[in-house]
Motif scaffolding. Structure first.
Motif, mmCIF file in Angstrom:
data_model
loop_
_atom_site.group_PDB
_atom_site.id
_atom_site.type_symbol
_atom_site.label_atom_id
_atom_site.label_comp_id
_atom_site.label_asym_id
_atom_site.label_seq_id
_atom_site.Cartn_x
_atom_site.Cartn_y
_atom_site.Cartn_z
ATOM 1 N N LEU A 67 73.480 28.534 -37.587
ATOM 2 C CA LEU A 67 73.415 28.937 -36.206
ATOM 3 C C LEU A 67 74.272 30.735 -36.760
ATOM 4 O O LEU A 67 73.541 31.645 -36.188
ATOM 5 C CB LEU A 67 73.877 28.604 -35.750
ATOM 6 C CG LEU A 67 73.449 27.279 -34.949
ATOM 7 C CD1 LEU A 67 74.288 26.665 -33.503
ATOM 8 C CD2 LEU A 67 71.557 27.512 -34.624
ATOM 9 N N TRP A 68 75.758 30.407 -37.610
ATOM 10 C CA TRP A 68 76.291 32.178 -37.450
ATOM 11 C C TRP A 68 75.409 32.759 -38.069
ATOM 12 O O TRP A 68 75.304 33.649 -38.285
ATOM 13 C CB TRP A 68 77.580 30.796 -38.266
ATOM 14 C CG TRP A 68 78.213 32.889 -38.151
ATOM 15 C CD1 TRP A 68 78.105 34.146 -37.851
ATOM 16 C CD2 TRP A 68 79.852 32.250 -39.429
ATOM 17 N NE1 TRP A 68 79.537 34.907 -38.857
ATOM 18 C CE2 TRP A 68 80.212 33.603 -39.132
ATOM 19 C CE3 TRP A 68 80.587 31.402 -39.913
ATOM 20 C CZ2 TRP A 68 81.653 34.166 -39.753
ATOM 21 C CZ3 TRP A 68 81.699 31.656 -40.127
ATOM 22 C CH2 TRP A 68 82.311 32.766 -40.581
ATOM 23 N N ALA A 71 72.436 34.174 -36.525
ATOM 24 C CA ALA A 71 72.516 35.088 -35.539
ATOM 25 C C ALA A 71 72.425 36.649 -35.833
ATOM 26 O O ALA A 71 72.781 37.327 -34.790
ATOM 27 C CB ALA A 71 73.854 34.370 -34.283
ATOM 28 N N THR A 72 73.207 36.930 -37.202
ATOM 29 C CA THR A 72 73.165 38.186 -37.191
ATOM 30 C C THR A 72 72.003 39.112 -38.018
ATOM 31 O O THR A 72 71.183 38.384 -38.689
ATOM 32 C CB THR A 72 74.191 38.752 -38.359
ATOM 33 O OG1 THR A 72 74.421 38.025 -39.414
ATOM 34 C CG2 THR A 72 75.592 37.874 -37.761
ATOM 35 N N LEU A 76 65.437 38.223 -35.519
ATOM 36 C CA LEU A 76 64.992 36.769 -35.018
ATOM 37 C C LEU A 76 63.984 37.055 -34.588
ATOM 38 O O LEU A 76 63.301 36.115 -34.596
ATOM 39 C CB LEU A 76 66.097 36.331 -34.625
ATOM 40 C CG LEU A 76 66.293 34.312 -33.886
ATOM 41 C CD1 LEU A 76 66.201 33.544 -34.428
ATOM 42 C CD2 LEU A 76 67.190 34.264 -33.326
ATOM 43 N N GLN A 178 68.409 35.999 -43.030
ATOM 44 C CA GLN A 178 68.601 35.419 -41.134
ATOM 45 C C GLN A 178 67.002 34.105 -41.677
ATOM 46 O O GLN A 178 67.497 33.126 -40.996
ATOM 47 C CB GLN A 178 67.547 36.068 -40.338
ATOM 48 C CG GLN A 178 68.677 35.708 -39.510
ATOM 49 C CD GLN A 178 68.130 37.487 -38.164
ATOM 50 O OE1 GLN A 178 67.523 38.245 -38.202
ATOM 51 N NE2 GLN A 178 68.988 37.257 -37.138
ATOM 52 N N THR A 185 68.473 25.880 -40.019
ATOM 53 C CA THR A 185 68.793 25.317 -38.817
ATOM 54 C C THR A 185 67.441 23.891 -38.083
ATOM 55 O O THR A 185 68.201 22.852 -37.748
ATOM 56 C CB THR A 185 68.726 26.577 -37.778
ATOM 57 O OG1 THR A 185 70.342 27.261 -38.253
ATOM 58 C CG2 THR A 185 68.971 25.881 -36.194
#
Length: 254
Positions: A67-68, A71-72, A76, A178, A185
Motif C-alpha cells: 500500500l505504501w 500510494a506514491t 494510480l 506503482q 496488494t
C-alpha cells in the motif's frame, strides 16, 4: 497481547529470530529493487515451516508495504483502469486455486514453492525483454492474472507471470513501481482470503504477522539507504542467483 506473542512462544526463540531476520532481509530487498518481500519471506521461511504458515506471516507486512508503494507516483487511477481485468482475474484465480489446490493441501506444497522461486529466478537472470502490443492486453492481461492467482494460491508467491507481464507494458519507472504495488496488494488480500478459507489465518496468525511489520519497514528503510550506495543491477543479479539456489533446494528437498 497474548494473541500477538502466542505464535512465537509456540515456535521457540531460534525460529522466532529466523522469522524476524527474514523480514528484515526481505524488507531490505524490497527497499533496494522495489519487490521481493513476499518472495524472500516465503523462500526462507519455507525452509523451516509449512508454506501455509509462512504465507500467513507475510500477510500484514506485505499488505502495508505494498500500500505504501502504490500510494506514491500519481498514476494510480490510470493504472487501475488499464490493469483492472488482470487484477480481477488475480483475485478470481487465487480464490479458485485456494479451493482446487490450496497452499496447505499436501507435502508437495514446498516443492511447488521451490519450483515457483526457481522459475522466477531463471526469468530474472536470463529471461528476454518482452513487449506486449496495447491491443493484446485485452486478453493477455486476464490470462496472466488467472495464472498468477492459481500460482499464488498454491505457493504463496505472486510474481509469476504478473511481473514479466507488467515489465512488458513499457511503463515508466514510477508507473512500474506503482503497478507492482497494486498487483501485489490484490494478490496479498486474495491470498489472505484463501488462507482464511483453509483455516490458516486465525487471530494468532494475524497477530504474529502484525508484529513483523516493524522488521519489514526497518529493512525497507535500510534498503532505500543502500540503494543510493550500490549498483541496483548487481544487487538484482545477486538476488536472483540466491533465489535460484533457494528454489532449487526447496524443489529437491521440500
Amino acid at each position: 497481547m497474548n494473541t500477538l506473542i502466542a505464535f512465537y512462544e509456540n515456535i521457540g526463540l531460534a525460529l522466532t529470530v529466523l522469522v524476524v531476520l527474514t523480514f528484515v532481509v526481505a524488507g531490505g530487498v524490497k527497499g533496494v529493487i522495489g519487490l521481493g518481500l513476499p518472495t524472500i519471506a516465503m523462500g526462507l521461511l519455507g525452509l523451516a515451516m509449512p508454506p501455509a504458515q509462512a504465507a500467513a506471516l507475510l500477510i500484514v507486512p506485505s499488505t502495508l508495504t505494498n500500500l505504501w508503494q502504490l500510494a506514491t507516483g500519481g498514476h494510480l487511477r490510470a493504472l487501475l483502469r488499464r490493469l483492472a481485468p488482470m487484477l480481477a482475474m488475480i483475485f478470481i484465480g487465487t480464490a479458485f486455486g485456494s479451493v482446487w489446490l490450496g497452499i496447505n493441501s499436501g507435502p508437495w506444497a514446498a516443492h511447488a514453492l521451490g519450483a515457483a522461486l526457481l522459475v522466477y529466478a531463471g526469468y530474472g537472470l536470463v529471461g528476454p525483454t518482452l513487449r506486449v502490443a496495447r491491443g493484446r492486453e485485452r486478453w493477455l492481461g486476464p490470462l496472466c492474472g488467472l495464472v498468477t492467482g492459481v500460482v499464488t494460491a498454491a505457493t504463496g508467491v505472486f510474481v509469476m507471470p504478473a511481473v514479466p507481464y507488467l515489465q512488458s507494458l513499457g511503463l515508466s519507472r514510477d508507473e512500474m513501481i506503482q503497478a507492482l504495488g497494486l498487483s501485489f496488494t490484490v494478490s496479498t488480500l486474495a491470498l489472505a482470503l484463501g488462507l482464511a478459507g483453509q483455516d490458516a489465518l486465525g487471530g494468532q496468525a494475524l497477530g504474529a504477522s502484525l508484529l513483523m511489520v516493524a522488521p519489514a519497514l526497518l529493512g525497507m528503510l535500510a534498503g532505500q539507504w543502500l540503494r543510493q550506495r550500490i549498483s541496483p543491477v548487481v544487487f538484482k543479479r545477486c538476488f536472483f542467483i540466491g533465489l535460484a539456489a533457494l528454489g532449487g533446494h526447496l524443489l529437491i528437498n521440500g
